[in-house]
Design an enzyme around this catalytic site. Structure first.
Site, PDB file in Angstrom:
ATOM      1  CB  SER A 161     -29.632  22.065  -1.619  1.00 56.13           C
ATOM      2  OG  SER A 161     -29.258  21.321  -0.480  1.00 56.13           O
ATOM      3  NE  ARG A 162     -27.723  14.984  -1.773  1.00 56.05           N
ATOM      4  CZ  ARG A 162     -27.110  14.045  -1.066  1.00 56.05           C
ATOM      5  NH1 ARG A 162     -27.093  12.807  -1.510  1.00 56.05           N
ATOM      6  NH2 ARG A 162     -26.532  14.312   0.088  1.00 56.05           N
ATOM      7  CE  LYS A 205     -14.835  22.981  10.404  1.00 51.87           C
ATOM      8  NZ  LYS A 205     -15.836  22.355  11.337  1.00 51.87           N
ATOM      9  CG  ASP A 237     -16.978  18.595  11.395  1.00 53.89           C
ATOM     10  OD1 ASP A 237     -16.762  18.847  10.198  1.00 53.89           O
ATOM     11  OD2 ASP A 237     -17.843  19.196  12.073  1.00 53.89           O
ATOM     12  CB  ILE A 291     -22.955  24.954   8.354  1.00 55.14           C
ATOM     13  CG1 ILE A 291     -21.979  26.046   8.806  1.00 55.14           C
ATOM     14  CG2 ILE A 291     -22.706  24.591   6.906  1.00 55.14           C
ATOM     15  CD1 ILE A 291     -21.924  26.243  10.294  1.00 55.14           C
TER      16      ILE A 291
END
Lengths: 311, 311
Positions: B39-40, B93, B171, B17
């Site tokens: 971020s990983r 969201k 979701d 996303i």
């Protein structure tokens, strides 16, 4: 003898909780009066009985308030009818089948200018207020809830508890959550949960829950609906200045292992006192916090299948 | 060219996303600027990348806001850190893993005097505002949601969606609920739900839901995550003065079968415009209504076991 201004009440759902608690509490107080009952099967000796709220209102238009003791699924429709008919509403716990239903009722009560009361009887247990006062200002280390009872003893044959919306072990467990949300100084949120549901039922009979408050203090809970022998409804709070144990569902309080005297209190007497106060003040009290935690457990919980259950 | 006062943002969770929507939207707007990523694994070409928010803040103290695109479980801790460090927060969201977590964040944001934004991208789809205006004042008859998509196409390998807290078919389904809660004139509440969960997973891949609004207008929904062929994100609203269909997730609007022209709109452009507006006004927008309906479905839903799922 009732006071001439006693709040005139119709009791809906004459089952175990109505007989065990509501009827004797109303009988003992002079500021509330039981005018009628509505129930499919149950009745109360000497009190006019009806099948629907509408029939009760038609026969006894002086009814001012409705106390709903039916199972949570279906309670919203009854509350909506009562509010639309200009009556105040007392909701047993949990207040409805879903959170959105309570949000609805809150709006409807406001529009109808009637009082809506989401009752949480365990908050009126004798040890709760002394415990809250003792905790104020102290630094929490951890909180642990142990809520273990025998469904076969306390809810014999009440199948609705194990059906969708019946909440299973959260039906008693929400009592613990209602105390802890009232007791602790900061809000807490669920981090992890495991729900154990019998293969032949819809609702969990056991659950383990891990919450954390906004300062990361752990709040953990073990709920079990298959406890035989010693029944256990304990909340232990460890602080940097000593430890507190509320036991017997909030009735008893120990601090650092020593029994702490608490005032005599009846949970339902406290609820009806509060309800009359709200009605006379033209106010509502709608607190969904304990129910939010239950919904969160169903949302976030890992589900494990357990052995089938039979009464 | 960025405006000198562009809101300086760090984007957390560089997954699908973030790449598909957040990065191009931020690049296209002159009032927001991507300063860093956390971020990983993921990175964005030309943008400094960090492993933790704390490292990003230390290296780029000028960061004013954090946009969280990580999965919902764990988002609360990141949002809490960001608010405690004096940054505004944009939540993808669903806004968190539980309702209590959002209640917490609302309190924390207020105390920190920072903006908190629970974003619902589908509400910014092109057809939604024209549909809302057309519906205003009309009498509803019924509402039906059909939200059917192929998880393998849209969420390849995203196992977290099927884990506890991932919400499964809710979701995408929460996008429909975010539109309908915004579109309809009255609140609605769940009455009945069935959730179909694969025997080897925790979250449902299909659901049927029956709500009713406060005037008893039925609002029904079918969610399916295993839809192959035609993908369907439709909301049909029947009124006494005609029928409306929002399709393609809110992008297209038909009224009585005739295409209705809608203004060009990008969902994420709308969200970032709103976020900048909130930050500059010193306000928050925290709407949990769509998430409450999902929690209610997990609470009240009847669970049925479905065939095991594999990617």
């Amino acid at each position: 003898m009732k006071h001439p201004d006693a709040l005139r009440i119709v009791l809906v759902g004459i089952g175990k909780i109505a007989r065990d608690q509501h009827v004797p509490t109303i009988a003992a107080r002079d500021d509330v009066q039981l005018v009628a009952t509505v129930s499919r099967h149950g009745t109360v000796d000497g009190v006019p009985a009806f099948q629907t709220l509408e029939e009760a209102f038609a026969a006894h238009p002086q009814i001012e308030a409705v106390a709903l003791c039916t199972p949570p699924v279906g309670r919203h429709a009854l509350a909506q009818s009562a509010l639309a008919a200009g009556r105040h509403v007392f909701l047993e716990k949990p207040p409805a089948a879903t959170l959105a239903e309570i949000d609805d009722l809150r709006v409807i009560a406001r529009q109808a200018q009637r009082s809506l009361f989401t009752s949480w009887h365990s908050r009126c247990a004798a040890g709760v207020e002394p415990a809250r006062q003792w905790l104020a200002g102290k630094q929490l280390v951890r909180v642990h809830i142990t809520w273990k009872e025998d469904i076969r003893h306390w809810h014999p044959g009440q199948d609705w508890i194990l059906e969708p919306g019946g909440m299973g072990v959260f039906d008693p467990g929400i009592n613990a959550l209602s105390i802890v949300t009232h007791l602790l100084p900061r809000p807490f949120a669920l981090r992890k949960a495991t729900l154990h549901t019998p293969s032949n039922r819809q609702a969990p009979l056991a659950a383990t829950l891990t919450f954390a408050d906004t300062d990361d203090v752990p709040v953990t809970a073990e709920f079990d609906f298959l406890q035989t022998g010693h029944q256990c409804w304990d909340i232990a709070v460890e602080t940097t200045q000593g430890a507190l144990v509320l036991s017997e569902g909030g009735a008893k309080l120990h601090i650092d292992g020593v029994a702490h005297s608490v005032p005599a209190a009846s949970e339902y007497d406290g609820l009806y006192a509060r309800f009359v106060q709200l009605v006379r003040a033209g106010e509502s009290e709608v607190d969904t916090t304990p129910f939010v935690h239950v919904a969160d457990a169903f949302l976030l919980g890992e589900r494990q299948v357990a052995a089938p259950f039979a009464w």
